[in-house]
Design a protein around this motif. Structure first.
Motif: not given
Length: 381
Positions: A67-68, A159, A61, A156, A64
């Motif tokens: 990355s965002v 992941i 989590a 990213l 993520v």
């Protein structure tokens, strides 16, 4: 390694970002501190849930989230937007730092626990070295926004790798029936209170100094007479030194008590900082001293996390590490921000580096104290 890319890239692009947006050192200091505010949120509020949900879910989590946040940072159009996105990135980083340290401590044989946690921490400066070298070449061509977007792509990619590698059963076995383990009160119970407070002090004062250096060393190297490119190289060499120092600390920790090793390295780091700030040196010598600061400052500081992992049992380890990281991030927020205001006020380099030697010595004293408290604790506490 993702932490190393996502945290340090802002320091490498800082001079160009300030130039493009016309912002002063005080505003840049606030942007540095935004990511650290996010780390405090991740460490104190998100990472402790790993003691209930398991390490794997939290690490995924967090990746993520990082990355965002990084991908969106490359599209930021204002200081406020970038500030908010750095908080998001920092929340992911703070979660990963605590959770992966706990996982490493639980996965390694007891006699090699310090080595395992130290090696994991070495990923941060290792990646930061290459980040600096790459940014030095690409920043003049593509600009700072592309650098942030590229960092997001790197995170990213990790992941799916993490999905394959991370163990599916990564929650401590000792959690059964221990709901109180996720509460802060468990860290401040009579058996743990003194160790917890001194550990928080070590994290607070250490990160106050470390993130001042990490955030501002390219800028300060330029102020000391280096070109923009060499200033970025100074940051990269600092991080290479941090990698060398962290690996050396990890190996030495198998034989030398951390309560002696870490304070010794931090005191030597203080001497190197004073040399960097007060002596006129050639470009190669300036780069060498930046390397030595990395060896002893971050190498020494990273010894706090193997020590912290040994302070708490498995059922509250992620909670303990998370809160130590969170409290430490408050020091990390103050460090770059205060440095920004001092630089904006035209404080001299000797004054800057001399001032930051004070919290460095306080960090060394706290490490010595928490190690003594841990060693004299009763069995099973």
């Amino acid at each position: 390694m993702a932490d190393g890319v996502d945290v340090t890239i802002l320091s490498f692009i800082a001079p160009r970002l300030q130039q493009d947006w016309g912002i002063g050192a005080n505003v840049m200091g606030n942007l540095f501190s935004a990511g650290l505010l996010g780390m405090a949120i991740g460490g104190m509020l998100i990472a402790p849930t790993a003691d209930r949900l398991g390490r794997r879910k939290l690490i995924l989590a967090a990746l993520v989230l990082m990355s965002v946040g990084m991908l969106a940072s490359g599209l930021a159009q204002s200081v406020s937007q970038l500030f908010a996105l750095r908080v998001v990135v920092g929340a992911g980083i703070g979660t990963v730092l605590a959770t992966m340290a706990a996982l490493a401590a639980e996965s390694a044989p007891e006699q090699h626990r310090n080595l395992a946690v130290g090696v994991v921490q070495a990923g941060y400066p290792f990646a930061a070295v290459f980040t600096g070298l790459i940014v030095a070449q690409l920043l003049p061509v593509y600009g700072w926004a592309a650098m942030l977007f590229g960092a997001g792509l790197v995170t990213l990619i990790l992941i799916p790798i993490a999905l394959l590698i991370l163990p599916r059963s990564s929650a401590p076995a000792a959690l059964t029936g221990r709901v109180d383990a996720i509460r802060i009160g468990a860290l401040l119970s009579p058996n743990y209170r003194a160790r917890t407070i001194t550990l928080w002090g070590a994290a607070f004062f250490g990160l106050m100094v470390l993130y001042f250096i990490v955030s501002w060393i390219p800028k300060l190297a330029i102020q000391a007479g280096l070109s923009e490119t060499n200033g970025i190289y100074a940051g990269a060499l600092y991080n290479f030194g941090a990698f060398v120092g962290t690996m050396a600390m990890s190996v030495l920790a198998v034989r030398v008590p951390l309560g002696r090793l870490v304070p010794t390295m931090l005191v030597i780091a203080g001497v190197a900082m004073l040399v960097f700030g007060s002596m006129t040196m050639s470009a190669p010598t300036t780069l060498l001293v930046a390397f030595l600061i990395g060896v002893f400052l971050q190498g020494g500081y990273n010894g706090i996390w193997p020590l912290a992992a040994s302070v708490y049992p498995a059922d509250r380890r992620a909670t303990g590490l998370g809160w130590a990281i969170g409290v430490g991030r408050s020091g990390a927020i103050i460090g770059p921000m205060l440095g920004g205001y001092l630089i904006a006020a035209n404080a001299s380099l000797p004054l800057l580096f001399g001032a930051y030697c004070v919290p460095l010595l306080l960090c060394a004293a706290c490490v010595f104290a928490v190690d003594r408290l841990r060693r004299h604790a009763l069995p099973n506490t």
